[in-house]
Design an enzyme around this catalytic site. Sequence first.
Site, PDB file in Angstrom:
ATOM      1  N   VAL A  20       0.890  -1.162   0.000  1.00  0.00           N
ATOM      2  CA  VAL A  20       0.000   0.000   0.000  1.00  0.00           C
ATOM      3  C   VAL A  20       0.929   1.213   0.000  1.00  0.00           C
ATOM      4  CG1 VAL A  20      -1.744   1.313   1.258  1.00  0.00           C
ATOM      5  CG2 VAL A  20      -1.845  -1.169   1.224  1.00  0.00           C
ATOM      6  N   PRO A  21       1.128   1.779  -1.171  1.00  0.00           N
ATOM      7  CA  PRO A  21       2.234   2.714  -1.412  1.00  0.00           C
ATOM      8  C   PRO A  21       2.085   4.084  -0.773  1.00  0.00           C
ATOM      9  CG  PRO A  21       0.852   2.605  -3.348  1.00  0.00           C
ATOM     10  CD  PRO A  21       0.280   1.627  -2.360  1.00  0.00           C
ATOM     11  N   CYS A  22       2.207   4.129   0.534  1.00  0.00           N
ATOM     12  CA  CYS A  22       2.125   5.406   1.227  1.00  0.00           C
ATOM     13  C   CYS A  22       3.335   6.284   0.908  1.00  0.00           C
ATOM     14  CB  CYS A  22       2.004   5.193   2.726  1.00  0.00           C
ATOM     15  SG  CYS A  22       3.270   4.138   3.434  1.00  0.00           S
ATOM     16  N   HIS A  23       4.387   5.662   0.383  1.00  0.00           N
ATOM     17  CA  HIS A  23       5.590   6.446   0.067  1.00  0.00           C
ATOM     18  C   HIS A  23       5.385   7.305  -1.179  1.00  0.00           C
ATOM     19  CE1 HIS A  23       5.961   2.644  -2.197  1.00  0.00           C
ATOM     20  NE2 HIS A  23       6.581   3.363  -3.113  1.00  0.00           N
ATOM     21  N   ARG A  24       4.301   7.054  -1.912  1.00  0.00           N
ATOM     22  CA  ARG A  24       4.053   7.863  -3.116  1.00  0.00           C
ATOM     23  C   ARG A  24       3.229   9.104  -2.831  1.00  0.00           C
ATOM     24  NH1 ARG A  24       2.465   2.568  -6.211  1.00  0.00           N
ATOM     25  NH2 ARG A  24       4.521   1.610  -6.313  1.00  0.00           N
TER      26      ARG A  24
END
Length: 182
Positions: free
Chosen positions: A147-151
């Site tokens: 779950v790409p919270c880094h994006r």
Amino acid sequence: MNQEPETRRATEQTSPLRRALIATEDGCFTAEFSAHGLARLSFPATPGIRVPKSAVSEDLSAPPPPAWLKQTCAAVDDVLAGRAPRVFPPLDLSCGTPFQQFVWQALSKIPVGETRSYGEIARDIGRPRAVRAVGAACGANPVPLLVPCHRVLAANGKLGGFSGGPEWKPRLLRREGSWGEA
DNA sequence: TAGTCAGCGCTAT
DNA sequence: ATAGCGCTGACTA
């Protein structure tokens, strides 16, 4: 009978978690599976992740389903390489509140190589003013990488924060081509 | 650029 | 019920 009819607290976990380690070039990740799927993914040697031991019962003797583990390894490997995962394990995000799950769902839609602002995510889920709440939800994301919270970046183009360790965010984004070429 | 404040959901009292 | 906090954003000087 007490107060909560069906709203499970974020810290409450009904089924035991089966833990497995995922070795990568970036270190050893920890994956924890519930009966429904991958419930938690931890960065290598990441201190400060708050998971109340009293609320989570772990079954270390029972390994997770090999298929889930394999899928998780592959997905993690792809993301670390800056690629879109070809396969995902089933995710169990039931530990989150409805709002958090909406946010995580919105995060999952961000394509590899792209970024969004916290404000954009807030807008996507229909709560344009809840920008800060979105940030909090990102911080509560139990399954980083997949779950790409880094994006998610700040509106001014800066990185913003990152619970899993600030060094990971630019590292991951750079591999996806979203950082350092502006 | 630095400082300030509004705004929203979550957790702990 | 409520006070304080967080991976923010927009405004002001």
